[in-house]
Scaffold this active site. Structure first.
Site, PDB file in Angstrom:
ATOM      1  CD  GLU A  79      -8.444  -0.380   2.335  1.00  0.00           C
ATOM      2  OE1 GLU A  79      -8.757  -0.753   3.477  1.00  0.00           O
ATOM      3  OE2 GLU A  79      -7.458  -0.830   1.720  1.00  0.00           O
ATOM      4  CB  CYS A 143      -3.644   5.097   1.016  1.00  0.00           C
ATOM      5  SG  CYS A 143      -2.813   4.872  -0.573  1.00  0.00           S
ATOM      6  CG  HIS A 167      -5.099   0.315  -1.011  1.00  0.00           C
ATOM      7  ND1 HIS A 167      -5.562   0.474   0.283  1.00  0.00           N
ATOM      8  CD2 HIS A 167      -4.089   1.210  -1.169  1.00  0.00           C
ATOM      9  CE1 HIS A 167      -4.852   1.414   0.883  1.00  0.00           C
ATOM     10  NE2 HIS A 167      -3.960   1.877   0.032  1.00  0.00           N
TER      11      HIS A 167
END
Length: 216
Positions: A79, A143, A167
């Site tokens: 991310e 998340c 993830h």
């Protein structure tokens, strides 16, 4: 030894297993060379997850924190950015469903990962058979809540600590994967990819200049 904190989540909804926590435990058992990994399980609950995270950071005093979460994706999504909003499409494990609420009312709109995300993706694909890519969104559920909360903590209380979020996919035995609804990867393969994430992040503070953006 460099101290590293890796977090995974408890099972969510009807699942009895969460590979993010299983992978974190595997990293604790078999860390990258030169690293001492502490694995901590976070509740899949708004607010409470950040309390457990903060306690873990202050207790272990890591140089680097990697938060790991589950998503129906076909590899490791490294991310790029966390945004300051909780906008939950479904309730968390405590039945909470915040909508359009800031995670930190006094915080900035967003934080970028402080890991070399493009270099990480490159190394995972060089060193393993696991697919990896830079992701432009961690969603707006727990998340992202944890990713933003982590980066806010590191920015305000973190001293020289660095952190980020990845993830990971479901595993083949999970119900959605068995039914063919989501991609799957054995947790051992996921942990292998995450081990490269950690070793790369520990070895490099600067990123490489390559395109990893999207058109939409």
């Amino acid at each position: 030894m460099t101290r590293v904190l890796v977090t995974g989540f408890e099972p969510f909804d009807k699942d009895t297993y969460n590979p993010s926590w299983a992978a974190a435990q595997l990293l604790q058992k078999n860390p990258p060379d030169g690293a001492e990994v502490t694995a901590v399980q976070l509740p899949c609950v708004f607010g409470e997850s950040l309390k457990v995270l903060r306690d873990a950071v202050l207790e272990t005093d890591p140089a680097l924190v990697l938060a790991v979460g589950l998503s129906p994706r076909a590899g490791l999504s490294v991310e790029r950015v966390a945004i300051n909003v909780n906008d939950s499409p479904i309730p968390d494990n405590a039945g909470r469903q915040p909508i359009d609420e800031p995670i930190a009312p006094d915080g900035p709109a967003a934080y970028f990962s402080t890991l070399p995300i493009k270099r990480i993706v490159s190394e995972v694909e060089k060193q393993t058979d696991v697919n990896a890519w830079v992701s432009q969104t961690a969603g707006t559920f727990v998340c992202n809540h944890v990713f933003y909360g982590l980066m806010h903590l590191l920015a305000t209380e973190g001293r020289q600590r660095r952190g980020g979020f990845v993830h990971i996919p479901h595993t083949p035995e999970m119900p959605l994967a068995v039914n063919g609804q989501v991609p799957a990867l054995p947790v051992e393969s996921t942990a292998q990819g995450l081990r490269v994430v950690l070793s790369t992040a520990l070895a490099h503070e600067t990123d490489i200049t390559v395109s990893a953006g999207t058109t939409h």
